[in-house]
Design a protein around this motif. Sequence first.
Motif, short mmCIF file in Angstrom:
data_model
loop_
_atom_site.label_atom_id
_atom_site.label_comp_id
_atom_site.label_asym_id
_atom_site.label_seq_id
_atom_site.Cartn_x
_atom_site.Cartn_y
_atom_site.Cartn_z
N LEU A 15 -27.25 82.15 -49.93
CA LEU A 15 -26.50 81.00 -50.46
C LEU A 15 -27.32 79.72 -50.35
O LEU A 15 -27.30 78.87 -51.25
N GLY A 16 -28.08 79.58 -49.26
CA GLY A 16 -28.98 78.45 -49.12
C GLY A 16 -30.07 78.47 -50.17
O GLY A 16 -30.41 77.43 -50.76
N PHE A 17 -30.62 79.64 -50.42
CA PHE A 17 -31.61 79.81 -51.48
C PHE A 17 -31.05 79.37 -52.83
O PHE A 17 -31.70 78.63 -53.57
N LEU A 18 -29.84 79.81 -53.14
CA LEU A 18 -29.21 79.42 -54.41
C LEU A 18 -28.98 77.91 -54.47
O LEU A 18 -29.16 77.30 -55.53
N TRP A 19 -28.58 77.33 -53.37
CA TRP A 19 -28.32 75.90 -53.34
C TRP A 19 -29.60 75.12 -53.64
O TRP A 19 -29.59 74.21 -54.48
N PHE A 20 -30.69 75.47 -52.96
CA PHE A 20 -31.96 74.78 -53.19
C PHE A 20 -32.48 75.04 -54.60
O PHE A 20 -33.01 74.13 -55.26
N LEU A 21 -32.34 76.26 -55.07
CA LEU A 21 -32.81 76.61 -56.40
C LEU A 21 -32.06 75.82 -57.47
O LEU A 21 -32.65 75.29 -58.42
N THR A 22 -30.76 75.70 -57.30
CA THR A 22 -29.93 74.96 -58.24
C THR A 22 -30.25 73.47 -58.18
O THR A 22 -30.39 72.81 -59.21
N ARG A 23 -30.38 72.97 -56.97
CA ARG A 23 -30.66 71.55 -56.79
C ARG A 23 -32.02 71.12 -57.31
O ARG A 23 -32.19 69.98 -57.74
N SER A 24 -32.98 72.02 -57.28
CA SER A 24 -34.33 71.67 -57.71
C SER A 24 -34.37 71.32 -59.20
O SER A 24 -35.17 70.50 -59.62
N GLY A 25 -33.50 71.95 -59.97
CA GLY A 25 -33.47 71.69 -61.40
C GLY A 25 -34.68 72.24 -62.13
O GLY A 25 -34.88 71.95 -63.32
N GLN A 26 -35.51 73.02 -61.47
CA GLN A 26 -36.73 73.54 -62.08
C GLN A 26 -36.65 75.01 -62.44
O GLN A 26 -37.58 75.54 -63.05
N THR A 27 -35.59 75.65 -62.06
CA THR A 27 -35.44 77.08 -62.34
C THR A 27 -34.86 77.26 -63.75
O THR A 27 -33.89 76.59 -64.10
N ARG A 29 -32.61 78.30 -66.63
CA ARG A 29 -31.16 78.52 -66.56
C ARG A 29 -30.79 80.00 -66.55
O ARG A 29 -29.96 80.44 -65.77
N LEU A 30 -31.41 80.78 -67.41
CA LEU A 30 -31.09 82.20 -67.48
C LEU A 30 -31.45 82.91 -66.17
O LEU A 30 -30.71 83.77 -65.69
N ALA A 31 -32.56 82.53 -65.57
CA ALA A 31 -32.96 83.11 -64.29
C ALA A 31 -31.98 82.71 -63.20
O ALA A 31 -31.61 83.52 -62.35
N LEU A 32 -31.55 81.47 -63.23
CA LEU A 32 -30.59 80.99 -62.24
C LEU A 32 -29.28 81.77 -62.35
O LEU A 32 -28.69 82.18 -61.34
N LEU A 37 -25.74 86.13 -60.42
CA LEU A 37 -25.13 87.43 -60.70
C LEU A 37 -25.35 88.41 -59.55
O LEU A 37 -24.60 89.38 -59.41
N THR A 38 -26.35 88.16 -58.74
CA THR A 38 -26.56 89.00 -57.55
C THR A 38 -25.33 88.92 -56.63
O THR A 38 -24.97 89.90 -55.99
N LEU A 39 -24.71 87.75 -56.60
CA LEU A 39 -23.47 87.62 -55.81
C LEU A 39 -22.36 88.49 -56.41
O LEU A 39 -21.53 89.03 -55.67
N LEU A 40 -22.34 88.62 -57.73
CA LEU A 40 -21.37 89.50 -58.36
C LEU A 40 -21.63 90.95 -57.94
O LEU A 40 -20.69 91.70 -57.66
N PHE A 41 -22.90 91.32 -57.86
CA PHE A 41 -23.26 92.65 -57.38
C PHE A 41 -22.69 92.88 -55.98
O PHE A 41 -22.10 93.93 -55.69
N VAL A 42 -22.86 91.90 -55.11
CA VAL A 42 -22.34 92.01 -53.74
C VAL A 42 -20.82 92.12 -53.77
O VAL A 42 -20.23 92.95 -53.08
N ALA A 43 -20.19 91.29 -54.60
CA ALA A 43 -18.73 91.29 -54.69
C ALA A 43 -18.18 92.62 -55.22
O ALA A 43 -17.08 93.03 -54.85
N ILE A 79 -32.27 91.74 -64.88
CA ILE A 79 -32.63 91.51 -66.28
C ILE A 79 -32.54 90.02 -66.62
O ILE A 79 -33.43 89.46 -67.26
N PHE A 80 -31.50 89.36 -66.16
CA PHE A 80 -31.35 87.93 -66.42
C PHE A 80 -32.48 87.13 -65.77
O PHE A 80 -33.02 86.21 -66.38
N VAL A 81 -32.84 87.50 -64.54
CA VAL A 81 -33.92 86.79 -63.85
C VAL A 81 -35.23 86.95 -64.63
O VAL A 81 -35.94 85.97 -64.90
N VAL A 82 -35.55 88.17 -64.99
CA VAL A 82 -36.80 88.43 -65.72
C VAL A 82 -36.80 87.72 -67.07
O VAL A 82 -37.80 87.07 -67.43
#
Length: 97
Positions: A15-27, A29-32, A37-43, A79-82
């Motif tokens: 979750l920290g990784f996602l927070w920093f990744l989102t905040r950076s604004g450099q990732t 969008r599709l990869a983000l 979606l990895t959280l959906l996998f966990v869910a 697939i979305f990340v790639v």
Amino acid sequence: MSKESLFAISLFPYLGFLWFLTRSGQTPRLALIGFYLTLLFVAVTIPAGIYAKVAYEANLADIDWLHGGAEFFLTLSNIFVVLGFRQAVVEKQRSLP
């Protein structure tokens, strides 16, 4: 420490990784979206694992149709990340002289 506890604790760094990744604004969008979606996998995996234990008295990995259904969400997120990073690389190459 049990594997279940380790799994639960591992969500916090992710979750920290996602927070920093989102905040950076450099990732891209599709990869983000893929990383989220990895959280959906966990869910999906957690209830599927519980269902496997209750209904079949087996581990999730031992029930092919259920395990495959849960793993589909991990494949989808990958697939979305790639595709997101591929799109970013293609756009960067187009912008170069």
